[in-house]
Structures are given as C-alpha cells and as structure tokens.
Design a protein around this motif. Structure first.
Motif, PDB file in Angstrom:
ATOM      1  N   LEU A  47       0.862  -1.169   0.000  1.00 27.33           N
ATOM      2  CA  LEU A  47       0.000   0.000   0.000  1.00 27.33           C
ATOM      3  C   LEU A  47       0.905   1.228   0.000  1.00 27.33           C
ATOM      4  CD1 LEU A  47      -2.887   1.171   0.204  1.00 27.33           C
ATOM      5  CD2 LEU A  47      -2.595   1.173   2.696  1.00 27.33           C
ATOM      6  N   ALA A  48       0.821   2.022  -1.079  1.00 31.98           N
ATOM      7  CA  ALA A  48       1.636   3.227  -1.211  1.00 31.98           C
ATOM      8  C   ALA A  48       0.735   4.434  -1.020  1.00 31.98           C
ATOM      9  CB  ALA A  48       2.306   3.275  -2.585  1.00 31.98           C
ATOM     10  N   ARG A  49       1.060   5.285  -0.029  1.00 27.45           N
ATOM     11  CA  ARG A  49       0.238   6.467   0.242  1.00 27.45           C
ATOM     12  C   ARG A  49       1.097   7.716   0.256  1.00 27.45           C
ATOM     13  NH1 ARG A  49      -2.807   5.712   5.589  1.00 27.45           N
ATOM     14  NH2 ARG A  49      -1.084   4.338   6.128  1.00 27.45           N
ATOM     15  N   VAL A  50       0.534   8.805  -0.236  1.00 31.75           N
ATOM     16  CA  VAL A  50       1.237  10.083  -0.269  1.00 31.75           C
ATOM     17  C   VAL A  50       1.303  10.639   1.149  1.00 31.75           C
ATOM     18  CG1 VAL A  50       1.241  12.429  -1.162  1.00 31.75           C
ATOM     19  CG2 VAL A  50       0.457  10.541  -2.623  1.00 31.75           C
ATOM     20  N   VAL A  51       2.526  10.890   1.632  1.00 36.90           N
ATOM     21  CA  VAL A  51       2.696  11.456   2.969  1.00 36.90           C
ATOM     22  C   VAL A  51       3.287  12.866   2.917  1.00 36.90           C
ATOM     23  CG1 VAL A  51       2.904   9.186   4.027  1.00 36.90           C
ATOM     24  CG2 VAL A  51       4.971  10.362   3.259  1.00 36.90           C
ATOM     25  N   ALA A  52       3.730  13.304   1.736  1.00 35.41           N
ATOM     26  CA  ALA A  52       4.213  14.677   1.554  1.00 35.41           C
ATOM     27  C   ALA A  52       4.214  14.976   0.066  1.00 35.41           C
ATOM     28  CB  ALA A  52       5.623  14.863   2.137  1.00 35.41           C
ATOM     29  N   GLY A  53       3.787  16.196  -0.266  1.00 36.94           N
ATOM     30  CA  GLY A  53       3.757  16.572  -1.668  1.00 36.94           C
ATOM     31  C   GLY A  53       2.777  17.686  -1.926  1.00 36.94           C
ATOM     32  N   PRO A  54       2.371  17.872  -3.163  1.00 33.59           N
ATOM     33  CA  PRO A  54       1.469  18.962  -3.529  1.00 33.59           C
ATOM     34  C   PRO A  54       0.141  18.890  -2.780  1.00 33.59           C
ATOM     35  CG  PRO A  54       2.434  17.953  -5.479  1.00 33.59           C
ATOM     36  CD  PRO A  54       2.784  17.072  -4.329  1.00 33.59           C
ATOM     37  N   LEU A  68      -2.252   3.906  -3.535  1.00 37.14           N
ATOM     38  CA  LEU A  68      -2.197   2.882  -4.588  1.00 37.14           C
ATOM     39  C   LEU A  68      -2.056   1.528  -3.924  1.00 37.14           C
ATOM     40  CD1 LEU A  68       0.344   4.068  -7.333  1.00 37.14           C
ATOM     41  CD2 LEU A  68      -2.152   4.057  -7.494  1.00 37.14           C
ATOM     42  N   LEU A  69      -2.763   0.538  -4.449  1.00 35.21           N
ATOM     43  CA  LEU A  69      -2.566  -0.854  -4.084  1.00 35.21           C
ATOM     44  C   LEU A  69      -1.654  -1.470  -5.141  1.00 35.21           C
ATOM     45  CD1 LEU A  69      -3.217  -3.682  -2.881  1.00 35.21           C
ATOM     46  CD2 LEU A  69      -5.264  -3.676  -4.296  1.00 35.21           C
ATOM     47  N   VAL A  89       5.449   3.373   1.699  1.00 36.48           N
ATOM     48  CA  VAL A  89       5.082   2.085   1.121  1.00 36.48           C
ATOM     49  C   VAL A  89       5.091   1.045   2.240  1.00 36.48           C
ATOM     50  CG1 VAL A  89       5.666   0.302  -0.551  1.00 36.48           C
ATOM     51  CG2 VAL A  89       6.083   2.710  -1.104  1.00 36.48           C
ATOM     52  N   GLU A  90       3.923   0.490   2.517  1.00 32.28           N
ATOM     53  CA  GLU A  90       3.796  -0.575   3.510  1.00 32.28           C
ATOM     54  C   GLU A  90       3.724  -1.908   2.781  1.00 32.28           C
ATOM     55  OE1 GLU A  90       0.931   0.134   6.795  1.00 32.28           O
ATOM     56  OE2 GLU A  90       0.431   1.935   5.652  1.00 32.28           O
TER      57      GLU A  90
END
Length: 394
Positions: free
Chosen positions: A132-139, A147-148, A205-206
């Motif tokens: 599991l990819a998640r946005v933790v910093a950015g725009p 995203l899976l 990314v977990e």
C-alpha cells in the motif's frame, strides 16, 4: 496501517466511518516504526497503536477531528512540551526523546479512495503479498491518496490525473514489496517522453508478505516450547521429524504444520517448491548425526536468515568435523549458530526456547544480546536489509 488490517477490513465490510493515523517517519529512539497505525471509528472505538502509549491520546483527538473535518493532516511529535521544529506549545510528546511523524487520514463510507484501501486491507488480512503506497508529503490535495500494488507490479487506484506518477510509484512500491520492506520513497511525475516533471511526492510504502517461516527439525519437548515462541513472534511454524510416533499434530497442536519426513528430504522439497526465502529460520533440535549432517549440509548453502543447531560444545565440534568431511566450507560453517541460542543460563524447554527466539531477534536486527543497562548503543536500530525473497509464480 496494514498491521491492523484484519480489524480495518471488518470495519470496511460493516460500512463504518473511521480515521487512521499511521507513523510515516521516525527519528531517534521512537517506540514504533513507519507503518504502525491507530484507527478510530465514528463511535470512538480504537484499534492499534502508534507510540506504545506516549501520544495515543493526542493522536486519538486528531483522528476524531479528521472525521469531523474530512481533511487529512500530518503532525509531528517530539519531546513532551517541545515541538521538534522549535514550537514550545507542544503538550504531548515522546518521553523516549525521539521524533514521530504521523499521517491522519479520514475514511468515510463515501471516500473516493476507500475502495482501494478496502481491497488492500482484504488482501493483507488474507495473507496475500501486497503493498500500500500512500502520499505522505507533496502537492496540496494529494496527501493520503493511495495505490494498491501487487507483486507483479500491477496496481489499483490513482495518485494524480497523470498516469506517470502512478507508474513510477507502483514500480518503487513493487521493489520494496519484493524485498519485504516498509519505507518511504520520493518520486516525481513523468511526462510521455520519459522526463521527470512536477513537484516531488513522498510515499510511505507498507509491504505485507505472508508470515516468515520457522522450520523446527526434531519432534522433541524443546520443539514444543519453540513452536509456541515462534508463533508468538509471528512465524508460520512447521515441525519436521522422520519418526511418525513423535511427529504428530496432537503433540504439537500450536504448529501450523507437522511433517513426517527425513529432515534433509523435506528441506530439499521445500527449496524445490520455492517455499524458502531470506526470512526463513531453520532450527535443528535433533542432535543426531544421521539427521543433522545431511540436513545442515544443505541448510548452510541456502540464503535463509538463520540456521541454528542444538547440542553441547563437544557435539558441535564433532558435527563441524562431519560437515567438513561432507565438503562444507568454512564460510558456510561460520553461518551455523551452535550451540543454538543466547547465553541466558536456560535449563527448561521454555527457557531454551526463549534463548533461541532471542538469538533470532538479535540476528534479525543486528542486536548484541548484551544487557541494555550501561550500553550506549541505540535501543532501536535500523532494520537490516535482507536479500529480496524469490518471487513465486504460478
């Protein structure tokens, strides 16, 4: 977040609104690593933990606030009463002196990304390899998007309108998943010409892989205690012995599998099936040359995490001689942990199992096994990077 997948999967099936707080970065002696999560539903029920108790109350309130506002937020916790960036107004903090960054994301029933989270949680709860990819910093506007990603690099969900960012994120996540690692990566959007453009995006990314394997050779009383210790540490535990009268499910009710086979033949079959990887631990408790030598001759040539063998120092020296005669080189012999376990003065099967489990944990994390009292090295070390496990197909 995937560390509490079973509970959150159930919440998704029940249609609950909830907010989940995930550790996304740590500095110093923080009690939990990235990926650790705490979730709160609309009724105030809590599952999980992000700090072992230091800042749980403050994170709980952040989750409740996120459920009300519908906005994701990233917050940092440092020493009590002191903001790591110099803001002295901080009330909650880590007494251990570390720094913890937490991402809080609300997940109402109608959230656009809920379907992706639900699919990832279902896969993790079922023991499937998934990231599991998640946005933790950015725009602005991207925080918390997910995203899976599966082992073959295919993915579901979207981080941005352009597919370039999604493809780059999926590739990075698939690489971490193959290595069984959880961590942060920074990617940028990519144009159709292959040129990186746009603001960088940091992803947590977990990775979730099936439980690592512990194979215990020798259906003895020490093995029964080691099975319990292995299950406590999260291993999928197999007991193998060539003697059917001893290798029974009734004698090892907590084992995931009990195999009746000659140990070296069983190990050969598992290697051929691709069922061993860089996280596998092998514990040889038979201390009988007719079992030990052919088994260890094979085990010491495999890229597994740990190979340990029970026996006295005299037994160990005799075993080394036999292995040398069988053609095992000194470099391979140096991998053998024998006599097995740490020096705890253990006598009972339970104490011996504890000493073996302690050695496995110490080797995994680069620990010394010495008392922490008076030691100046960090309590929490960076996880050791293991070689990527083999990717199974078919």
């Amino acid at each position: 977040m995937l560390d509490i997948a079973e509970e959150l999967h159930r919440w998704c099936r029940e249609g609950r609104a909830f907010a989940v707080a995930t550790v996304v970065a740590v500095e110093g002696s923080a009690p939990r690593q990235p990926g650790a999560a705490l979730a709160v539903d609309a009724g105030g029920t809590v599952v999980g933990s992000v700090s072992g108790g230091c800042v749980e109350g403050a994170v709980y309130e952040l989750c409740r606030a996120a459920l009300e506002s519908g906005e994701s937020v990233r917050e940092r916790f440092g020493r009590p009463g002191e903001h790591p960036d110099g803001d002295g107004a901080f009330a909650a903090g880590l007494t251990c002196g570390g720094v913890l960054d937490v991402l809080v994301v609300p997940v109402p029933p109608d959230a656009p990304g809920r379907a992706v989270l639900a699919e990832a949680l279902a896969a993790a709860a079922a023991g499937e390899p998934v990231a599991l990819a998640r946005v933790v910093a950015g725009p602005d506007g991207l925080l918390g998007r997910a995203l899976l990603v599966r082992m073959d690099g295919t993915y579901a969900g979207a981080l941005a309108e352009s597919g370039g960012l999604d493809r780059a994120a999926a590739a990075e996540a698939a690489a971490l998943l193959a290595a069984g690692r959880t961590g942060t990566v920074t990617v940028g959007a990519e144009s159709a010409a292959g040129v990186r453009c746009g603001d960088p995006v940091t992803l947590l990314v977990e990775s979730c892989l099936p439980p690592p394997r512990m194979i215990v050779f020798g259906a003895v009383d020490f093995a029964a205690a080691l099975v319990r210790a292995g299950k406590f540490l999260g291993y999928h535990v197999t007991v193998c012995d060539a003697r059917p009268v001893f290798a029974t499910a009734g004698r090892f009710p907590e084992a995931d599998e009990v195999a009746v086979d000659w140990p070296h033949r069983y190990l050969d079959a598992q290697e051929a099936a691709g069922a061993l990887d860089a996280r596998t631990v092998l514990c040889v408790l038979t201390h009988d040359p007719k079992f030990d030598v052919p088994l260890l001759e094979r085990a010491l040539r495999l890229p597994v995490a740990y190979v340990g063998a029970m026996g006295s120092r005299r037994t160990h020296e005799d075993r080394l001689g036999r292995l040398r005669e069988a053609g095992v080189g000194e470099r391979a012999l140096a991998r053998l942990r024998s006599p097995i376990g740490l020096d705890l003065g253990a006598r009972t099967p339970e104490e011996t199992a504890l000493s073996i489990a302690a050695e496995i944990v110490a080797l995994r994390h680069g620990g010394t096994g010495t008392p922490l009292t008076g030691v100046r090295t960090p309590i929490h070390r960076e996880p050791r990077r293991a070689p990527a496990p083999p990717v199974r197909t078919g």
